[in-house]
Write a protein that holds these residues in place. Structure first.
Motif, PDB file in Angstrom:
ATOM      1  N   ALA A 236       0.850  -1.195   0.069  1.00 52.69           N
ATOM      2  CA  ALA A 236      -0.115  -0.101   0.050  1.00 52.69           C
ATOM      3  C   ALA A 236       0.773   1.250   0.074  1.00 52.69           C
ATOM      4  O   ALA A 236       0.470   2.470  -0.365  1.00 52.69           O
ATOM      5  N   VAL A 237       2.180   1.111   0.417  1.00 54.00           N
ATOM      6  CA  VAL A 237       2.942   2.303   0.276  1.00 54.00           C
ATOM      7  C   VAL A 237       4.131   2.265  -0.544  1.00 54.00           C
ATOM      8  O   VAL A 237       4.292   3.243  -1.492  1.00 54.00           O
ATOM      9  N   HIS A 238       4.705   0.968  -1.053  1.00 53.20           N
ATOM     10  CA  HIS A 238       5.816   0.904  -1.861  1.00 53.20           C
ATOM     11  C   HIS A 238       5.164   0.236  -3.237  1.00 53.20           C
ATOM     12  O   HIS A 238       6.094  -0.080  -3.923  1.00 53.20           O
ATOM     13  N   ARG A 245      -1.156   0.014  -5.096  1.00 55.96           N
ATOM     14  CA  ARG A 245      -1.520   0.726  -3.534  1.00 55.96           C
ATOM     15  C   ARG A 245      -2.771   0.665  -3.274  1.00 55.96           C
ATOM     16  O   ARG A 245      -3.354  -0.042  -2.023  1.00 55.96           O
ATOM     17  N   VAL A 246      -3.733   0.982  -4.197  1.00 57.57           N
ATOM     18  CA  VAL A 246      -5.227   1.086  -4.006  1.00 57.57           C
ATOM     19  C   VAL A 246      -5.622  -0.426  -3.654  1.00 57.57           C
ATOM     20  O   VAL A 246      -6.468  -0.868  -2.520  1.00 57.57           O
ATOM     21  N   LEU A 247      -5.141  -1.302  -4.489  1.00 54.02           N
ATOM     22  CA  LEU A 247      -5.666  -2.739  -4.340  1.00 54.02           C
ATOM     23  C   LEU A 247      -5.212  -3.263  -2.989  1.00 54.02           C
ATOM     24  O   LEU A 247      -6.043  -3.725  -2.062  1.00 54.02           O
ATOM     25  N   ALA A 248      -3.920  -3.041  -2.463  1.00 49.89           N
ATOM     26  CA  ALA A 248      -3.462  -3.398  -1.273  1.00 49.89           C
ATOM     27  C   ALA A 248      -4.282  -2.874  -0.033  1.00 49.89           C
ATOM     28  O   ALA A 248      -4.758  -3.429   0.887  1.00 49.89           O
ATOM     29  N   ALA A 249      -4.360  -1.417  -0.462  1.00 48.26           N
ATOM     30  CA  ALA A 249      -5.010  -0.681   1.005  1.00 48.26           C
ATOM     31  C   ALA A 249      -6.679  -1.251   0.974  1.00 48.26           C
ATOM     32  O   ALA A 249      -6.916  -1.318   2.092  1.00 48.26           O
ATOM     33  N   ILE A 306      12.502  -6.962  -5.289  1.00 46.22           N
ATOM     34  CA  ILE A 306      12.567  -6.026  -6.697  1.00 46.22           C
ATOM     35  C   ILE A 306      11.487  -4.888  -6.586  1.00 46.22           C
ATOM     36  O   ILE A 306      11.806  -3.654  -6.791  1.00 46.22           O
ATOM     37  N   ILE A 307      10.262  -5.308  -5.962  1.00 42.06           N
ATOM     38  CA  ILE A 307       9.229  -4.290  -5.909  1.00 42.06           C
ATOM     39  C   ILE A 307       9.816  -3.016  -5.084  1.00 42.06           C
ATOM     40  O   ILE A 307       9.697  -1.785  -5.294  1.00 42.06           O
ATOM     41  N   PHE A 308      10.373  -3.471  -3.870  1.00 44.74           N
ATOM     42  CA  PHE A 308      10.531  -2.377  -3.019  1.00 44.74           C
ATOM     43  C   PHE A 308      11.730  -1.590  -3.398  1.00 44.74           C
ATOM     44  O   PHE A 308      12.088  -0.521  -3.146  1.00 44.74           O
ATOM     45  N   GLY A 309      12.766  -2.149  -4.113  1.00 43.06           N
ATOM     46  CA  GLY A 309      13.818  -1.635  -4.706  1.00 43.06           C
ATOM     47  C   GLY A 309      13.799  -0.826  -5.844  1.00 43.06           C
ATOM     48  O   GLY A 309      14.870  -0.356  -6.501  1.00 43.06           O
ATOM     49  N   GLY A 310      12.685  -1.128  -6.456  1.00 44.76           N
ATOM     50  CA  GLY A 310      12.297  -0.641  -7.916  1.00 44.76           C
ATOM     51  C   GLY A 310      12.995  -1.441  -8.815  1.00 44.76           C
ATOM     52  O   GLY A 310      12.753  -0.917 -10.097  1.00 44.76           O
ATOM     53  N   SER A 311      13.661  -2.297  -8.832  1.00 47.69           N
ATOM     54  CA  SER A 311      14.478  -3.228  -9.896  1.00 47.69           C
ATOM     55  C   SER A 311      15.236  -4.276  -9.406  1.00 47.69           C
ATOM     56  O   SER A 311      15.382  -4.284  -8.132  1.00 47.69           O
ATOM     57  N   VAL A 312      15.687  -4.979 -10.349  1.00 44.38           N
ATOM     58  CA  VAL A 312      16.664  -6.060  -9.827  1.00 44.38           C
ATOM     59  C   VAL A 312      17.877  -5.353  -9.431  1.00 44.38           C
ATOM     60  O   VAL A 312      18.386  -6.003  -8.305  1.00 44.38           O
ATOM     61  N   ALA A 313      18.374  -4.303  -9.937  1.00 42.41           N
ATOM     62  CA  ALA A 313      19.517  -3.866  -9.623  1.00 42.41           C
ATOM     63  C   ALA A 313      19.400  -3.114  -8.211  1.00 42.41           C
ATOM     64  O   ALA A 313      20.351  -2.938  -7.192  1.00 42.41           O
ATOM     65  N   GLY A 314      18.099  -2.931  -7.540  1.00 40.22           N
ATOM     66  CA  GLY A 314      17.863  -2.176  -6.415  1.00 40.22           C
ATOM     67  C   GLY A 314      17.406  -3.301  -5.561  1.00 40.22           C
ATOM     68  O   GLY A 314      17.099  -2.894  -4.203  1.00 40.22           O
ATOM     69  N   MET A 315      17.778  -4.375  -5.484  1.00 39.91           N
ATOM     70  CA  MET A 315      17.469  -5.597  -4.769  1.00 39.91           C
ATOM     71  C   MET A 315      18.015  -5.474  -3.336  1.00 39.91           C
ATOM     72  O   MET A 315      17.310  -5.996  -2.398  1.00 39.91           O
ATOM     73  N   ASP A 316      19.136  -5.043  -3.181  1.00 38.36           N
ATOM     74  CA  ASP A 316      19.873  -4.988  -2.010  1.00 38.36           C
ATOM     75  C   ASP A 316      19.126  -4.040  -1.069  1.00 38.36           C
ATOM     76  O   ASP A 316      18.615  -4.289   0.093  1.00 38.36           O
TER      77      ASP A 316
END
Lengths: 367, 374
Positions: A236-238, A245-249, A306-316
């Motif tokens: 809902a946030v990320h 976000r709406v579906l989760a919320a 991946i979702i929270f980091g925005g990409s595979v590159a942002g996974m850490d």
């Protein structure tokens, strides 16, 4: 009130029984309490199911001696017999004081995934994020599917004498169905579709709960629901689009009603049968093991990273958020246990302690 | 309305992404696009939004005639070899439960949800003559009792059905929701006007026990959707004639709207079965033989218009306007018209289902003809 029976005039039904000229009206006096008037709630709540519990109908007995569909408070027919099923006849096996209110709330908050989610905001996301959402959607959809099977399967075992519970669980099944189809729709929106099925350990634990409904509630709505709700809160946030976000919320209140029923029910069961605590504690130990084993499989946590980091590159970076999310999951679970007078803080499994400390998910498997 | 799938284009990209992730210690072996990837679906807000019947494409739209899904995975999902075989589903043959429009019925149910708390104008109820109020409460008690059947029994079958056939499962879940509301609204009616609950049905067979006992989904559906709910629907449609205030009219109108979906499910399922699995038609006819006996002799239960029951007497009082002999006589005549309507509607449903030959070849219960021609 009873109309005089007239002798049969020779007319018979197909079974050969005489058909009286005038109907038997003896039923007109068969009531346990007459002259009851339920009141519409004064502040817009309408005629609620709890408002009917007045006078002689306010008593909710500890045991229902019938295994048929006698509405609670109706005049029992002595020859009604048993219908089979409905073997959970004790109040402590199913009751929650809040069930009636949750039922009415579930109905008043009705919504539709077809029209209440801005789906057109979720087109053209980066491919890796889209596939990650599809993977999470697959698992959440499967969790909800299992939930519909489990709750609907239990309905035939729960006594109609506690109709508030049955009513609430009907809405819970419906809410779970909405999560199933909401995430199926999300997965199909850009053609990603259903991806890898969930590991299944928790599905198995929830389905193989022959010990009783209370144990099912513990596995399904204390543990699994806490994980799903936490994932939804983070989505809902990320979530990568407004639709996500709406579906989760939108789904969170549905999940929270299930948790409210679960906590209230377990607290009630323990208040009536304190000896249940030992069995519940042992059972939850097993559930924690199953949940932790599922989470050791990296698919769900990688997708979330991946979702929270925005990409595979942002996974850490994303995995840091996943660890906080799992921490929040265990906190939510422990909070539910505590509210239900089932303290797990001293007997929490090692894997759950790891998540609580922010160390989990467990070490990454080697590629 | 899907655009062209673009999975080919993405394969290379994803292999590169996977490699990049693996260098950082992630597994990512699940990050592979399916063949439909990139085929967008128009959410089409003007045409009802994103509807269940419009979403499945490619492998996700392939409904197997026989399902080997034993792990409870969503239809089309990739399998895990180590997933537990938890799905001990007895319904894994499509014809056993399928119908063509389950998704549409589900979405319609979602759109037509209503609240017994606020959508019934309870304030329009005024004190009724005692015999009328008792008749209302007896009928409400009966309907409360039988609505448990229509929720609990489908629930059992949902858990028995593979998720590969999720569309009928979704419809049955919406039915559980509807039936909960019916159980609730008739209980509310019993208490809303200074009455109370009255007598339970005299035995479980009369409150739908045969529906519980069915060992086959189609047998159950014929008893529940075609017979039980069909009979009740006919009563609800006559609600205007037996209502004494706007609240009761609203209850019957709203409940009839729900029941018509449930009956439609049963008819459409029978139709699908008759078309795709004709060797079962004779078996289905034998279920209909029993149902028709129930229609004419009242052996099946779940029919408030059935002669000799409190709910039938209550109907006669409500339709005739009182419990004196003349009113009951008049009400009984109207109740007979209700039974005629029930039979006519039943005949029509069976014809639509593709089993109407029984009315031509002498198989149907002979007494039905008298009702139809009356």
């Amino acid at each position: 009130m009873v109309q005089q029976q007239t002798p049969p005039t020779g007319q018979r039904d197909l079974d050969g029984n005489p058909v009286p000229d005038a109907p038997d009206l003896s039923w007109m006096d068969k009531t346990l309490g007459w002259g009851i008037k339920a009141r519409v709630e004064p502040f817009g709540g309408g005629m609620t199911i709890d408002a009917l519990n007045v006078g002689v109908y306010a008593e909710v007995p500890d045991h229902i001696p019938f295994r048929n569909r006698l509405p609670r408070g109706a005049y029992p027919a002595p020859g009604a017999g048993s219908i089979g099923g409905y073997y959970l006849q004790d109040k402590h096996e199913q009751w929650a004081e809040c069930a009636g209110r949750l039922y009415e709330e579930g109905i008043s908050r009705r919504w539709s995934t077809a029209t209440d989610v801005p789906w057109d905001t979720a087109y053209d996301l980066p491919g890796d994020v889209e596939l990650a959402i599809c993977q999470v959607a697959t698992e959440l959809s499967q969790h909800a599917s299992v939930e519909t099977e489990v709750v609907s399967g239990w309905l035939q075992n729960l006594s109609p004498g506690y109709h508030e519970v049955k009513l609430y669980l009907s809405t819970a099944t419906y809410d779970a169905a909405r999560m199933f189809e909401g995430y199926r729709k999300r997965a199909m929106l850009n053609g990603g579709g259903m991806m890898l099925e969930s590991p299944g350990g928790m599905n198995r634990t929830i389905m193989e709960t022959y010990a009783g409904w209370s144990q099912t509630v513990l596995g399904m709505w204390f543990v699994r629901n806490a994980l799903d709700t936490t994932i939804l809160r983070y989505l809902a946030v990320h979530g990568p689009s407004e639709a996500d976000r709406v579906l989760a919320a939108r789904l969170i209140p549905d999940r929270m009603r299930m948790a409210a029923y679960a906590v209230d029910h377990i607290r009630f069961a323990i208040s009536k049968k304190p000896e249940l605590v030992i069995g519940f504690q042992v059972w939850l130990g097993g559930v924690e093991f199953a949940q932790a084993r599922d989470l050791r499989d990296p698919v769900l946590t990688e997708a979330l990273a991946i979702i929270f980091g925005g990409s595979v590159a942002g996974m850490d970076e994303g995995m840091k958020v996943v660890r906080r999310m799992l921490q929040d999951f265990v906190k939510m679970y422990l909070s539910r246990c505590k509210q239900a007078n089932l303290d797990r803080s001293k007997s929490l499994s090692g894997a759950f302690q790891g998540m609580l400390s922010g160390m989990a998910p467990p070490p990454r498997p080697q590629a | 309305m899907a655009t062209e799938a673009k999975s080919e284009k993405y394969i290379t990209t994803f292999q590169q992404l996977m490699e990049e992730g693996r260098k950082n210690g992630y597994r990512l072996d699940w990050l592979l696009p399916r063949e439909t990837f990139g085929a967008q679906i128009n959410s089409n807000a003007e045409a009802g939004g994103l509807l269940l019947q419009d979403i499945d494409r490619g492998p996700f739209a392939q409904i197997p005639d026989w399902s080997d899904n034993m792990t409870g995975r969503p239809r089309g999902a990739t399998t895990r070899p180590n997933a537990a075989r938890i799905g001990n589903y007895s319904i894994r043959t499509k014809a056993d439960i399928w119908l063509k429009n389950a998704s549409q019925l589900y979405e319609e149910a979602v759109q037509r949800q209503w609240s017994s708390a606020v959508d019934v104008p309870w304030e329009t109820m005024e004190e009724l003559p005692d015999d009328i109020e008792r008749a209302e409460c007896q009928l409400a008690t009966f309907l409360t009792e039988v609505e448990f059947v229509a929720g609990d029994v489908p629930g059992k079958w949902i858990s028995e059905t593979t998720p590969d056939y999720y569309e009928p499962r979704m419809f049955l879940i919406s039915q559980i929701m509807d039936e909960a509301r019916h159980m609730d609204v008739f209980r509310k009616r019993a208490f809303a006007n200074g009455g109370g609950l009255m007598s339970q049905t005299t035995n479980v067979a009369l409150s739908g026990g045969a529906i519980d006992s069915a060992r086959d989904f189609t047998e159950m559906s014929a008893r529940l959707h075609i017979s039980g709910e069909g009979l009740v629907l006919s009563i609800f449609r006559m609600g205007e004639r037996m209502s004494y205030n706007d609240a009761e009219k609203a209850i019957y109108r709203l409940a009839a709207s729900d029941e018509s979906r449930h009956v439609a499910f049963g008819v459409m399922h029978l139709q699908y079965l008759a078309q795709t699995d004709p060797q079962r038609k004779e078996e289905i006819h034998s279920y209909l033989d029993e149902i028709e006996l129930g229609l004419v002799a009242g052996t099946g239960g779940q029919n408030p218009a059935q002669r000799g029951t409190p709910s039938n007497a209550a109907l006669a009082i409500l339709l005739g306007g009182g419990s004196d002999a003349a009113s009951i006589e008049e009400g009984g005549q109207i109740a007979l018209a209700v039974r005629q309507r029930q039979v006519k509607e039943y005949v029509q449903r069976i014809k639509v289902a593709g089993l109407g030959d029984r009315f031509e070849n002498g198989r149907a219960n002979a007494t039905l003809a008298a009702y139809v021609s009356a």
